[in-house]
Motif scaffolding. Structure first.
Motif, PDB file in Angstrom:
ATOM      1  N   UNK A 108       0.853  -1.129   0.043  1.00 22.89           N
ATOM      2  CA  UNK A 108      -0.122  -0.063  -0.063  1.00 22.89           C
ATOM      3  C   UNK A 108       0.799   1.376   0.018  1.00 22.89           C
ATOM      4  N   UNK A 109       2.140   0.993   0.390  1.00 25.52           N
ATOM      5  CA  UNK A 109       3.128   2.412   0.397  1.00 25.52           C
ATOM      6  C   UNK A 109       3.856   2.363  -0.542  1.00 25.52           C
ATOM      7  N   UNK A 110       4.093   1.158  -0.952  1.00 28.74           N
ATOM      8  CA  UNK A 110       5.270   0.988  -2.218  1.00 28.74           C
ATOM      9  C   UNK A 110       4.639   1.519  -3.476  1.00 28.74           C
ATOM     10  N   UNK A 111       5.182   2.779  -4.121  1.00 24.43           N
ATOM     11  CA  UNK A 111       4.699   3.190  -5.383  1.00 24.43           C
ATOM     12  C   UNK A 111       5.129   2.410  -6.534  1.00 24.43           C
ATOM     13  N   UNK A 112       6.011   1.618  -6.316  1.00 24.82           N
ATOM     14  CA  UNK A 112       6.542   0.947  -7.715  1.00 24.82           C
ATOM     15  C   UNK A 112       6.897  -0.613  -7.333  1.00 24.82           C
ATOM     16  N   UNK A 113       7.349  -1.169  -8.278  1.00 20.69           N
ATOM     17  CA  UNK A 113       7.602  -2.782  -7.956  1.00 20.69           C
ATOM     18  C   UNK A 113       8.671  -2.859  -7.209  1.00 20.69           C
ATOM     19  N   UNK A 114       8.946  -4.136  -6.439  1.00 22.88           N
ATOM     20  CA  UNK A 114      10.231  -4.491  -5.842  1.00 22.88           C
ATOM     21  C   UNK A 114      11.385  -4.534  -6.648  1.00 22.88           C
ATOM     22  N   UNK A 115      12.565  -4.150  -6.421  1.00 20.80           N
ATOM     23  CA  UNK A 115      13.480  -4.228  -7.290  1.00 20.80           C
ATOM     24  C   UNK A 115      14.416  -5.003  -6.813  1.00 20.80           C
ATOM     25  N   UNK A 116      15.057  -6.109  -7.711  1.00 19.10           N
ATOM     26  CA  UNK A 116      16.273  -7.007  -7.589  1.00 19.10           C
ATOM     27  C   UNK A 116      17.264  -6.997  -8.662  1.00 19.10           C
ATOM     28  N   UNK A 117      18.314  -6.428  -8.261  1.00 19.12           N
ATOM     29  CA  UNK A 117      19.537  -6.367  -9.117  1.00 19.12           C
ATOM     30  C   UNK A 117      20.436  -7.619  -9.018  1.00 19.12           C
TER      31      UNK A 117
END
Ligand code: PA5
Length: 463
Positions: A108-117
């Motif tokens: 609900x607070x995350x405006x973008x996908x999780x990122x994994x590099x």
């Protein structure tokens, strides 16, 4: 230009004989100008296509914002598969601009996908990735300029099989974006055949200079970062780097100071951000500086074995780990601080009347504390006659990060020209890539395998 560059503590006035005399700028004026001209003459040409990236991508940026913006809305996780220049730029910028615990934020607070590099081939890490992502809502960006890198291709093969098993072939294809050289390489051929979405890397944009092309821009667009502001910042810095005056052009200035420092035995360049958001900027810088300047030969084929070893450090954390060495150890380092004037939040150090501790800290902010500690370290280094340099970002935004990236790339290009080397090749890395192909039995690398096998027998083990 929003960034500020303070080179006082590189000079003799501040740090005595460890510093550079003001007259050095005049004494070396011809060499500085020659290096400046070399870089300017090649702007936008050959391996310097990266110079034009802030100015020539309007059309592709619009398309990317639309396509990648949609992916950003659908994805719960966005995974970058790449290594070296195909990973460190995306990681540095995203870490600077996303929430510092982005992946842990509730949806609900995350405006973008999780990122994994994912920039390694550690099997445990690959398995761990599959443990934390849901393939149905994960999207993947496979980035490799050459389209041949073993690490990235192996990650891709594992991933594509897993995706097809989970989603079926047609759906799996929609979860993959490929960033590679158009028309060349194994990955391009595969992507064409399978019908993946493809973005191109310009022929003259080398891996470590590629963060401002689709290599970086695709992930940034998926993550909802302001790509146009990033390029605007990069453009402002590029223009500052067109100035021929070494006292006004920040990248020319620090390239000269670093080369001079290096030639007087300061063969280590430490980048020390005083902001967690800029921590991975040091990784980006380390690759750029190391791979570009570490060369056996100059452009005339003369053996030089040159380069300055970059090192990363984090303020204030490494004050309690590295700074003792920087202050009292050998005079072999230049420490570059990355400072931030205004943090994006303020933390007041609570004045709790019930607790009688840290009187001097009460009512101050962490913001004041981190900057006081940076200035204190700078003071201590200056007092100990240690060369140091400060780059200040007014605040960490797309625009200032764009400036910083462009500054590092121009600084590297100017330094390489001053050292008379080919800044843009990496024969040492290529050798390792070829040896890996040979060891895995790739057709065409039989001679390389013979060379590897002909090496002296190894006998010195303790077991
Ligand atoms: O800067 C470079 O050229 C290298 O670090 C490359 O980025 C790295 O080796 C990965 O290469 P590729 O993008 O071809 O997979």
């Amino acid at each position: 230009m929003k960034l500020k560059f303070d080179y006082n503590n590189m000079m003799r006035d501040a740090i005595g004989k460890q510093g550079l005399e003001e007259s050095a700028f005049d004494k070396h004026a011809k060499d500085i100008q020659a290096a400046f001209q070399t870089v300017m003459d090649n702007r936008g040409k050959g391996w310097q296509e990266w110079c034009d990236l802030p100015f020539n991508q309007n059309e592709i940026v619009e398309e990317m914002l639309a396509y990648c913006g949609e992916i950003g809305k659908k994805a719960d996780s966005f995974v970058v598969l790449g290594i070296g220049g195909s990973a460190l730029g995306p990681l540095a910028v995203a870490s600077a601009l996303l929430h510092l615990h982005h992946n842990e934020l509730p949806a609900s607070k995350r405006k973008a996908p999780k990122l994994y590099v994912e920039d390694n081939v550690d099997p445990e890490r690959m398995a761990a990735l599959f443990d934390v992502i849901d393939l149905k809502t994960a999207y993947f960006n496979v980035i490799t300029k050459s389209g041949e890198t073993s690490e990235t291709l192996s990650q891709f093969l594992i991933l594509y099989k897993a995706l097809k098993d989970a989603l079926g072939e047609e759906e799996a294809k929609k979860h993959i974006i490929v960033t590679t050289t158009i028309g060349k390489g194994t990955l391009y051929r595969l992507a064409e055949k399978e019908g993946f979405k493809i973005y191109g890397v310009g022929a003259g944009v080398g891996g470590r200079f590629s963060v401002l092309c689709p290599v970086g821009l695709v992930p940034f667009a998926v993550l909802g970062l302001d790509v146009k502001a990033l390029l605007k910042g990069a453009a402002a810095m590029a223009e500052a780097c067109y100035i021929g005056d070494v006292r006004k052009n920040p990248a020319l200035n620090s390239a000269f100071l670093q080369v001079m420092a290096m030639q007087s035995g300061k063969n280590i360049s430490v980048l020390m951000p005083y902001a967690d958001s800029l921590k991975f900027m040091a990784d980006f810088y380390c690759q750029l500086w190391a791979e570009s300047l570490g060369k056996a030969e100059d452009i005339n084929g003369k053996t030089v074995h040159t380069g300055q070893t970059p090192a990363k450090s984090l303020g204030v954390t490494d004050q309690h780990s590295q700074v003792q060495l920087y202050t009292e150890g050998p005079f072999d380092k230049v420490v570059t601080f990355l400072a931030v004037d205004e943090f994006r939040t303020t933390q007041v150090i609570t004045d709790d009347k019930a607790i009688d501790a840290g009187e001097f800290l009460k009512n101050h902010t962490m913001n004041e504390l981190i900057n006081a500690e940076r200035k204190a370290t700078e003071f201590a280094l200056r007092k100990a006659q240690r060369a140091n340099f400060t780059i200040t970002l007014p605040t960490v935004t797309e625009e200032t990060v764009g400036e910083l990236l462009m500054y590092f790339m121009y600084e590297t290009a100017f330094a390489g020209a001053m050292l008379h080397i080919d800044t843009f090749n990496q024969p040492g890395v290529e050798e390792g890539k070829k040896a890996t192909f040979a060891m895995l039995g790739r057709v065409g690398y039989e001679e390389k395998m013979k060379e590897i096998n002909a090496a002296p027998k190894l006998e010195k083990f303790i077991i």
